[in-house]
Every structure is written in structure tokens, then in C-alpha cells.
Design a protein around this motif. Structure first.
Motif, PDB file in Angstrom:
ATOM      1  N   LYS A 175       0.835  -1.218   0.000  1.00  0.00           N
ATOM      2  CA  LYS A 175       0.000   0.000   0.000  1.00  0.00           C
ATOM      3  C   LYS A 175       0.857   1.251   0.000  1.00  0.00           C
ATOM      4  CE  LYS A 175      -4.388  -1.424   1.820  1.00  0.00           C
ATOM      5  NZ  LYS A 175      -5.427  -1.231   2.808  1.00  0.00           N
ATOM      6  N   ALA A 176       1.958   1.216   0.746  1.00  0.00           N
ATOM      7  CA  ALA A 176       2.840   2.389   0.807  1.00  0.00           C
ATOM      8  C   ALA A 176       3.441   2.665  -0.569  1.00  0.00           C
ATOM      9  CB  ALA A 176       3.933   2.161   1.845  1.00  0.00           C
ATOM     10  N   LEU A 177       3.845   1.613  -1.284  1.00  0.00           N
ATOM     11  CA  LEU A 177       4.419   1.801  -2.624  1.00  0.00           C
ATOM     12  C   LEU A 177       3.369   2.383  -3.569  1.00  0.00           C
ATOM     13  CD1 LEU A 177       6.462  -1.516  -3.113  1.00  0.00           C
ATOM     14  CD2 LEU A 177       7.405   0.775  -2.881  1.00  0.00           C
ATOM     15  N   LEU A 178       2.147   1.860  -3.486  1.00  0.00           N
ATOM     16  CA  LEU A 178       1.078   2.372  -4.364  1.00  0.00           C
ATOM     17  C   LEU A 178       0.769   3.828  -4.028  1.00  0.00           C
ATOM     18  CD1 LEU A 178      -1.381  -0.682  -4.442  1.00  0.00           C
ATOM     19  CD2 LEU A 178       0.028   0.146  -6.339  1.00  0.00           C
ATOM     20  N   ALA A 179       0.669   4.123  -2.739  1.00  0.00           N
ATOM     21  CA  ALA A 179       0.310   5.485  -2.320  1.00  0.00           C
ATOM     22  C   ALA A 179       1.399   6.484  -2.715  1.00  0.00           C
ATOM     23  CB  ALA A 179       0.065   5.515  -0.812  1.00  0.00           C
ATOM     24  N   ASP A 180       2.627   5.994  -2.778  1.00  0.00           N
ATOM     25  CA  ASP A 180       3.751   6.859  -3.134  1.00  0.00           C
ATOM     26  C   ASP A 180       3.827   7.106  -4.647  1.00  0.00           C
ATOM     27  OD1 ASP A 180       5.753   8.086  -1.605  1.00  0.00           O
ATOM     28  OD2 ASP A 180       7.254   6.907  -2.702  1.00  0.00           O
ATOM     29  N   THR A 181       3.245   6.196  -5.409  1.00  0.00           N
ATOM     30  CA  THR A 181       3.364   6.252  -6.877  1.00  0.00           C
ATOM     31  C   THR A 181       2.152   6.926  -7.532  1.00  0.00           C
ATOM     32  OG1 THR A 181       4.558   4.147  -6.778  1.00  0.00           O
ATOM     33  CG2 THR A 181       3.716   4.790  -8.933  1.00  0.00           C
ATOM     34  N   VAL A 182       0.968   6.628  -7.002  1.00  0.00           N
ATOM     35  CA  VAL A 182      -0.274   7.023  -7.690  1.00  0.00           C
ATOM     36  C   VAL A 182      -0.765   8.372  -7.170  1.00  0.00           C
ATOM     37  CG1 VAL A 182      -2.677   6.325  -8.109  1.00  0.00           C
ATOM     38  CG2 VAL A 182      -0.872   4.584  -7.986  1.00  0.00           C
ATOM     39  N   VAL A 183      -1.130   9.254  -8.110  1.00  0.00           N
ATOM     40  CA  VAL A 183      -1.713  10.547  -7.705  1.00  0.00           C
ATOM     41  C   VAL A 183      -3.081  10.697  -8.366  1.00  0.00           C
ATOM     42  CG1 VAL A 183       0.515  11.704  -7.346  1.00  0.00           C
ATOM     43  CG2 VAL A 183      -0.578  11.825  -9.590  1.00  0.00           C
ATOM     44  N   ALA A 184      -3.858  11.648  -7.868  1.00  0.00           N
ATOM     45  CA  ALA A 184      -5.211  11.888  -8.393  1.00  0.00           C
ATOM     46  C   ALA A 184      -5.132  12.128  -9.897  1.00  0.00           C
ATOM     47  CB  ALA A 184      -5.817  13.091  -7.679  1.00  0.00           C
ATOM     48  N   GLY A 185      -6.054  11.495 -10.624  1.00  0.00           N
ATOM     49  CA  GLY A 185      -6.107  11.680 -12.073  1.00  0.00           C
ATOM     50  C   GLY A 185      -5.417  10.568 -12.860  1.00  0.00           C
TER      51      GLY A 185
END
Ligand code: SAM
Length: 190
Positions: A11-21
Motif C-alpha cells: 500500500k505504501a508503494l502504491l500510495a507513493d506512486t499514484v496521484v489523483a487523475g
């Protein structure tokens, strides 16, 4: 800093990579936990494409999205992730796989080495430079070790100039604990 557990680190890797849009892919929707997590990250202007071969998983994922008012930013597709290019043509920022079987359902329906590798290869083409593909590798079930070994052979051979490949694993846990393979795209592949 404490060592993050496998699912926490995913989850931390995804949250660090993905931004709104962003556009992203959940390659194994299952009960939709990752699809919903990604749908929160991409927000109303982004999109999640979620795949599963089981009707039960597609329905569970759609229900979870609807209950959390996240259904507008996600498409749940009853098809194998190896067919991702039939449905997704825009660049994606991230993809997540949870390999193995859907907990609480038919254990004979599992991800398979050939189709998993085909999907990873197609997703690498679709991935933005700087984007990430994460595989949570469960390998305790029948066929799991074969999938693990074939996948490790494939990702170990990816040229480091184009893709950085990480294995994140606790090595003193019992009973085939899951581990992570994370692929970060550094450059468009030839
Ligand atoms: N991430 C899920 C969640 O949050 O509940 C769990 C996923 S479960 C470990 C693996 C899923 O992969 C199962 O639901 C199974 O039906 C699905 N699956 C198996 N082969 C597949 C394929 N070729 N393409 C897409 N999904 C597949």
C-alpha cells in the motif's frame, strides 16, 4: 523506522506512486480491496481497470466500490489480465497483482505462470516511466511454487537499464509467507 509488513508495504508503494487523475490496473480484483484502495488514490478524475476471471469476484468488487461511492472511477472486467490490452490503451501509473486463489472460494481457480507473465509484459508496455507494477506472490498452494519460480526467472532477466526489480521478503517466517516483487519502469523498453 519499523519493518513494514508485506501488505502494508504494498500500500505504501502504491500510495507513493499514484496521484489523483492517474489510470491504474488491479490485475486480480478478488474481493476488491485493492481496487477500492486504488480508486481512492486516483480520485474522481482518474480510473481503475480491475480484472478477474470469476463472476463472484467481479460482483464482490463492484459491490465494495458502490458501497464506498467509488464506482464511477472504476471499470470491473470479467476477463483475464492477459487480455489487458483489449481494454486499456492509455498509459498507466501502476498495477497490482495478488497471485493465488480468492480466499473463501474455489482453490482450483488460481493465477497461472504463463498468463501472469504475459500480463506483466503487456503492463510494462502500458506503464509510464516512473510507474510501478507490484506483485504479491502467494506460493503455498498447489502450483504456487511453479508460478513463483517462472515469474522470478522472468523478472530477474529484465534489463536493469529499463526496469528496476525489487524483492521484499521476510526470510524467517514459517508456512510460505507471501513476498513482493516490485518493478519500477526507468525508461521505455525497446
Ligand atoms: N486482491 C484481491 C482482494 O483484494 O481480495 C485478492 C486476489 S486473489 C489472491 C487472486 C484472484 O485472481 C482471484 O480472485 C482469481 O479469480 C483471480 N485470477 C486468477 N486468474 C486470473 C487471470 N488470468 N486474470 C485475472 N484474475 C485472475
Amino acid at each position: 523506522m519499523k519493518l513494514q509488513r508485506v501488505l502494508q508495504y504494498t500500500k505504501a508503494l502504491l500510495a507513493d506512486t499514484v496521484v489523483a487523475g492517474d489510470s491504474v490496473v488491479d490485475a486480480t480484483a478478488g474481493n476488491g480491496h485493492d481496487t477500492a484502495f486504488l480508486a481512492e488514490l486516483v480520485g474522481s478524475k482518474g480510473h481503475v481497470y480491475a480484472f478477474d476471471v470469476q463472476q463472484q469476484a467481479v460482483e464482490a468488487t463492484k459491490l465494495r466500490l458502490a458501497e464506498n461511492q467509488l464506482d464511477k472511477q472504476a471499470t470491473v472486467i470479467l476477463d483475464g489480465h492477459q487480455n489487458v490490452k483489449k481494454y486499456v490503451s492509455e498509459p498507466i501509473k501502476a498495477a497490482i497483482f495478488n497471485l493465488g486463489y480468492l480466499p473463501g472460494s474455489e482453490h482450483s481457480i488460481v493465477t497461472k505462470p504463463g498468463t501472469t507473465i504475459e500480463a506483466v509484459s503487456d503492463l510494462l508496455d502500458l506503464l509510464h516511466v516512473g510507474g510501478m507494477i507490484i506483485l504479491v506472490v502467494y506460493h503455498g498452494h498447489e502450483g504456487g511454487k511453479d508460478e513463483r519460480d517462472k515469474l522470478l526467472a522472468y523478472v530477474s532477466d529484465l534489463p536493469q537499464k529499463y526496469v528496476h526489480v525489487l524483492r521484499y521478503e521476510f526470510i524467517n517466517q514459517k508456512n510460505d509467507p507471501p513476498f513482493i516483487i516490485a518493478l519500477e519502469k526507468m525508461k521505455d523498453l525497446p
